[in-house]
Design a protein around this motif. Structure first.
Motif, PDB file in Angstrom:
ATOM      1  N   TYR A 448     -71.097   4.995 -23.013  1.00  0.00           N
ATOM      2  CA  TYR A 448     -69.890   3.699 -23.468  1.00  0.00           C
ATOM      3  C   TYR A 448     -68.911   4.220 -23.241  1.00  0.00           C
ATOM      4  CZ  TYR A 448     -67.451   1.299 -26.888  1.00  0.00           C
ATOM      5  OH  TYR A 448     -66.859   0.350 -27.214  1.00  0.00           O
ATOM      6  N   ASP A 575     -73.291  -5.665 -27.443  1.00  0.00           N
ATOM      7  CA  ASP A 575     -73.453  -6.451 -28.812  1.00  0.00           C
ATOM      8  C   ASP A 575     -73.350  -8.223 -28.699  1.00  0.00           C
ATOM      9  OD1 ASP A 575     -72.994  -7.591 -31.644  1.00  0.00           O
ATOM     10  OD2 ASP A 575     -71.067  -5.796 -32.006  1.00  0.00           O
ATOM     11  N   SER A 576     -74.184  -8.581 -29.389  1.00  0.00           N
ATOM     12  CA  SER A 576     -74.723 -10.304 -29.021  1.00  0.00           C
ATOM     13  C   SER A 576     -73.095 -11.205 -29.576  1.00  0.00           C
ATOM     14  CB  SER A 576     -75.821 -10.398 -29.743  1.00  0.00           C
ATOM     15  OG  SER A 576     -75.666 -10.519 -30.918  1.00  0.00           O
ATOM     16  N   LYS A 578     -69.852 -10.443 -29.337  1.00  0.00           N
ATOM     17  CA  LYS A 578     -69.211  -9.773 -29.047  1.00  0.00           C
ATOM     18  C   LYS A 578     -69.219 -11.258 -27.648  1.00  0.00           C
ATOM     19  CE  LYS A 578     -68.005  -5.603 -30.108  1.00  0.00           C
ATOM     20  NZ  LYS A 578     -67.779  -4.002 -29.607  1.00  0.00           N
ATOM     21  N   GLN A 610     -75.437  -9.627 -35.405  1.00  0.00           N
ATOM     22  CA  GLN A 610     -75.395  -8.794 -34.415  1.00  0.00           C
ATOM     23  C   GLN A 610     -77.523  -8.790 -33.789  1.00  0.00           C
ATOM     24  OE1 GLN A 610     -75.121  -4.357 -35.910  1.00  0.00           O
ATOM     25  NE2 GLN A 610     -73.386  -4.796 -34.078  1.00  0.00           N
ATOM     26  N   ILE A 612     -78.804  -6.073 -30.272  1.00  0.00           N
ATOM     27  CA  ILE A 612     -78.179  -5.026 -29.140  1.00  0.00           C
ATOM     28  C   ILE A 612     -79.534  -6.295 -28.088  1.00  0.00           C
ATOM     29  CG2 ILE A 612     -77.685  -3.635 -30.979  1.00  0.00           C
ATOM     30  CD1 ILE A 612     -79.943  -2.204 -30.141  1.00  0.00           C
ATOM     31  N   GLN A 636     -67.927  -6.117 -24.837  1.00  0.00           N
ATOM     32  CA  GLN A 636     -68.261  -6.848 -25.449  1.00  0.00           C
ATOM     33  C   GLN A 636     -70.113  -6.232 -25.736  1.00  0.00           C
ATOM     34  OE1 GLN A 636     -69.591  -9.152 -22.210  1.00  0.00           O
ATOM     35  NE2 GLN A 636     -68.111 -11.102 -23.265  1.00  0.00           N
ATOM     36  N   GLN A 637     -69.295  -4.181 -25.772  1.00  0.00           N
ATOM     37  CA  GLN A 637     -70.394  -3.782 -25.868  1.00  0.00           C
ATOM     38  C   GLN A 637     -70.398  -3.135 -26.999  1.00  0.00           C
ATOM     39  OE1 GLN A 637     -70.327  -0.402 -21.859  1.00  0.00           O
ATOM     40  NE2 GLN A 637     -68.594  -0.059 -23.056  1.00  0.00           N
ATOM     41  N   TYR A 638     -71.624  -2.393 -27.049  1.00  0.00           N
ATOM     42  CA  TYR A 638     -72.089  -2.158 -28.972  1.00  0.00           C
ATOM     43  C   TYR A 638     -71.852  -1.260 -29.476  1.00  0.00           C
ATOM     44  CZ  TYR A 638     -75.697  -1.084 -33.344  1.00  0.00           C
ATOM     45  OH  TYR A 638     -75.480  -1.054 -33.880  1.00  0.00           O
ATOM     46  N   THR A 639     -71.347  -0.930 -30.196  1.00  0.00           N
ATOM     47  CA  THR A 639     -70.255   0.756 -30.555  1.00  0.00           C
ATOM     48  C   THR A 639     -70.613   1.910 -31.199  1.00  0.00           C
ATOM     49  OG1 THR A 639     -69.032  -0.646 -32.379  1.00  0.00           O
ATOM     50  CG2 THR A 639     -68.062  -0.800 -30.324  1.00  0.00           C
ATOM     51  N   PRO A 645     -78.908  -2.542 -36.728  1.00  0.00           N
ATOM     52  CA  PRO A 645     -78.578  -4.082 -35.950  1.00  0.00           C
ATOM     53  C   PRO A 645     -79.702  -4.941 -35.520  1.00  0.00           C
ATOM     54  CG  PRO A 645     -78.793  -2.157 -34.073  1.00  0.00           C
ATOM     55  CD  PRO A 645     -78.297  -1.600 -35.816  1.00  0.00           C
TER      56      PRO A 645
END
Length: 867
Positions: A448, A575-576, A578, A610, A612, A636-639, A645
């Motif tokens: 990431y 991340d959906s 975002k 949310q 993923i 938009q990446q999942y953190t 999620p």
């Protein structure tokens, strides 16, 4: 009139002598260009009067000749005028020279052709002529003439002038507005870009685009020419590619044939050299905040920033001052305020990470306090920099300077010649790769990075991906400029096949998958999905530069096929929540379809909940709007925060076929815009499983997501199986229903059975090979409201496909009477021996009727039913 290959043509001949012309005109082919008159003019001029209504691109060609030689010099010049009383103007060639024949000492001839000026198009009347005149010398008349005159024109299909409009990525039309780019750091890995939709109306030809202005070389266009039909649009990309720092200004000029004036859009951009990582960008590490005696004092510090960039701001206070300070962050583009946020200092050691918005190039930090304060050790600049100083495992702290491994908000620097191995999930903000360095990301590991990557000389990534044997793997290219040989040349004893999905194009496989890609230099595009089949397990190694931080993929609709195969181009999940803002309204049902391990394409709805989307995964979407696009961004990446999620929505009703092997339909009940196929519905995408596939049938459409606005509602349910098998039909997420207010009835027409799915957890059945066609129906029904007796709550009356259906959940109903014009048509007892749903075929009933119900010995009359 005769049309020749879409072009209108006339042929005629004129023979002209200086004083004795043959003035007859021979029309060989008809034409919509009307020849109004020909006349001899004094001084040796022949004039042709024409009408060019609805004509453009008018060209003329002819042979000029002299029938005898002479020592005198004469000329024959082609001219025109649009006003019968106006001055004659020369017709010029492409080099802006007059069209003119000059005689010689001997008989001679020459062929000429020219395009008449645009001013001659679409006029009631124009005139063209050949002017004969003596230039110098004495001698015989050369007897100049013109023959084989040919006029050509295109029919102008429009009576209106062309129009061109430009929209930005937010579908906002640019009217008297500029296109503003981010303030970017030099050097950059990928240029900043803007994607524009160009709309054309009443076009007569191609649209031309060019960059003009003093700084035109700092910008680049993906297309300099656009070909499209009127009433359509095309997407272009405009790049900012600065070679030097500074403010850069230019214009995007767009024009087309017959456009009154070019569309000119100002371009505004800026770039600056990136300061060294970890350098304090504030000139003073101590800031004194003053106080006025009677009121609060505002103290502001201003500093340039790069757009969409993370910064660390920190300072120290005396303990007693820690709660007397408020901070306001104001982000600007020049003098335009973009965004403001506030923060209150709660501790003496203040530390925060702030990210500049898009387009920002300046920040103003305002301190508000009630007494004079002093800030110590003030720092504003890049987040803390962690440097990897030796090759090995990224997670091993001994490979890092001062044994400090990077955290999510840190900037990372990889020293020259260092080779980093990623065995665990990695998170950081920005990354600088030194010369000859490499980062190797092992299979199924997340890498990431939220900001930019700067590559030194010969620096690169290696991304590993394991492909399963003897099945199709849906993949995304991990690096920019991935080539097909990546999949075919890793093992000499293995066979692999690579395909792409071509929307609307039928291949030799009788589907939309391409032929096998055999060109090893074929380039896989970032953000697109691909299918790879391998006979043996294959560990793919992508080597190169990771995909851009922003990847746009156009959505295509062609030949009634709207499925597009796209992918997550990043080495971290998306991340959906975002992604939702970008795809909302662009794809049917806001849903993506991923092929699961059982071979089903089950829908995943992208919304504010949310979900993923795995790294480097490919999936299908059904385009809702043509000429739109999905943009995938690193932002938009999942953190990987502490919240768990959800892999699917929980507030939809889900009908499934199978137990653990589920093929699902999602029913959206409350939010549908209308009954029938609408933007909230999505078609069924059949997978590869040997287990039964379930889908809804509404208005002839096979659906995976079915939305409807009102209840009662009824739909067909289809089952498709490649083999005869046992299956279980079940309903889940019943909590999405209004409590006690709706019943869901599953009908088996073949067996004449009805099941209340709100009471029966599942229905076991044998599914035949092939499709069940119209065997099954699903009914959403509400109970009758019998005002006279509020204790009667579970009797349901509805219609479906011309039938009347009655269902008593409590067995209180005794008799049903159907009346038409006060005449009893049908009278039946209830309950029934074979089930609790009574079906009355419309037989003698036309359009509407009235129903009476006898319940517990009491008759309730006049329930009106429309069929």
């Amino acid at each position: 009139m005769k049309r020749i290959a879409g072009v209108f043509v006339i042929l005629l001949s004129l023979s002209i002598g200086l004083f004795a012309q043959r003035d007859s005109v021979y029309v060989l082919n008809g034409t919509p260009i009307e020849i109004k008159d020909t006349e001899k003019a004094v001084g040796g001029r022949i004039t042709l009067t024409l009408s060019t209504i609805n004509q453009d691109s008018i060209s003329v060609s002819f042979h000029a000749f002299s029938s005898q030689g002479t020592t005198a010099k004469w000329g024959c010049r082609l001219q025109y005028r649009t006003d019968k009383n106006g001055a004659w103007k020369d017709v010029a060639d492409k080099r802006h020279r007059a069209i003119e024949f000059l005689n010689t000492r001997y008989a001679s001839s020459q062929k000429f052709s020219a395009l008449l000026p645009e001013d001659c198009s679409n006029r009631d009347e124009i005139q063209i002529s050949w002017k004969i005149y003596q230039i110098r010398g004495k001698g015989n008349n050369p007897n100049l003439g013109v023959r084989n005159i040919e006029l050509r024109s295109n029919n102008d299909p429009f009576t209106q002038s062309p129009q061109i409009f430009v929209e930005n990525k937010d579908n906002a039309r640019l009217v008297n507005e500029s296109i503003v780019f981010n303030n970017i750091a030099l050097p950059y890995t990928y240029p900043d870009l803007q994607r524009l939709n160009i709309y054309g109306f009443y076009l007569r030809g191609d649209i031309s685009l060019q960059i003009e202005g003093e700084d035109k070389d700092e910008f680049h266009l993906s297309n300099k020419t656009i070909s499209m039909d009127s009433l359509s649009n095309k997407t272009i990309t405009l790049y900012y590619v600065p070679r030097k720092e500074g403010n850069h200004r230019a214009y995007l000029s767009i024009t087309t044939k017959k456009l009154s004036s070019p569309v000119r859009i100002p371009l505004i951009a800026s770039a600056a050299n990136k300061p060294p990582l970890g350098e304090n960008q504030f000139p003073n590490s101590i800031i004194s905040i003053h106080k006025e005696i009677k009121e609060k004092r505002n103290n502001t510090v201003s500093h340039p920033v790069f757009s969409n960039t993370k910064y660390l701001f920190k300072f120290n206070l005396l303990t007693s001052d820690s709660k007397n300070l408020n901070i306001k962050y104001s982000w600007y583009r020049d003098t335009t305020l973009l965004e403001e946020t506030n923060d209150r200092v709660e501790e003496k050691d203040y530390r925060t990470y702030i990210t500049s918005p898009l387009l920002a190039n300046n920040i103003k930090i305002t301190f508000e306090c009630e007494k004079a304060l002093t800030l110590y050790n003030v720092y504003f600049g890049s987040p803390e920099v962690k440097t990897m100083i030796r090759s090995g495992d990224w997670s091993n702290e001994t490979n890092w300077q001062n044994k400090e491994k990077p955290l999510e908000n840190d900037f990372v620097n990889i020293d020259n010649n260092v080779k980093a191995e990623v065995f665990e999930n990695v998170f950081c903000t920005a990354l600088t790769l030194g010369d000859n360095s490499n980062v190797r990301i092992r299979t199924n590991r997340t890498f990431y990075i939220s900001d930019n990557i700067i590559y030194g000389k010969n620096a690169y990534f290696t991304v590993e991906q394991s492909l399963l044997p003897q099945k199709w793997n849906y993949i995304a290219p991990a690096i920019n400029n991935t080539k097909a040989y990546t999949f075919s040349m890793r093992r000499s004893d293995n066979e692999t096949w690579l395909m792409e999905y071509n929307t609307g194009i039928i291949s030799e496989h009788s589907d939309h998958w391409s032929q096998y890609i055999t060109d090893p230099e074929f380039v896989l595009e970032a953000g697109h999905g691909y299918a790879v089949y391998t006979q043996k397990p294959l560990n793919v190694k992508y080597e190169g530069i990771l995909n851009n931080a922003s990847v746009s993929v156009p959505l295509v609709s062609q030949n009634k096929d709207r499925w597009n195969f796209v992918s997550n181009p990043f080495t971290a999940p998306l991340d959906s929540r975002k992604l939702y803002a970008d795809i909302d309204g662009k794809i049917q049902g806001n849903a993506i379809f991923m092929l699961d391990t059982l071979g089903f394409y089950n829908p995943i709805i992208i919304d504010d909940r949310q979900t993923i989307i795995p790294a480097l995964s490919a999936f299908f979407v059904e385009a809702l709007k043509t000429n739109s696009e999905i943009t995938f961004k690193r932002s938009q990446q999942y953190t990987f925060s502490n919240d768990t999620p959800n892999r699917e929505r929980k507030n939809f009703l889900v009908l499934s076929a199978g137990d653990k092997a589920q093929s699902r339909i999602i029913f959206q009940i409350k939010a549908a815009a209308k009954n029938g196929f609408d933007p909230m519905d999505t078609h069924k995408l059949f997978g590869t499983s040997t287990l039964p596939e379930i889908y809804s049938i509404a208005n002839g459409e096979e659906l995976s997501i079915n939305s409807f606005a009102t209840i009662p509602a009824s739909f067909g349910i289809g089952l498709y199986s490649r083999d005869v098998c046992n299956s279980v039909i079940s309903l889940s997420h019943l909590s999405s229903l209004e409590a006690g207010d709706v019943s869901i009835v599953f009908e088996d027409r073949e067996e004449n059975l009805f099941y209340d799915l709100c009471e029966n957890a599942s229905i076991k059945m044998i599914v035949p090979q092939g499709t069940t066609a119209d065997r099954f129906r699903l009914h959403f029904v509400k109970p009758l409201q019998i005002v006279a007796d509020l204790d009667i709550k579970d009797i349901y009356l509805w219609t479906d496909e011309g039938r009347i259906l009655i269902f008593d959940n409590d067995n209180l109903l005794e008799e049903i009477t159907v009346r038409k014009d006060d005449k009893v048509i049908i009278q039946k007892e209830y309950p029934l021996r074979d089930g609790r749903v009574l079906v009355i075929e419309n037989g003698n009933i036309d359009r509407s009727c009235v129903i009476d119900l006898k319940i517990n010995g009491k008759t309730y009359r006049d329930f009106y039913v429309n069929l």
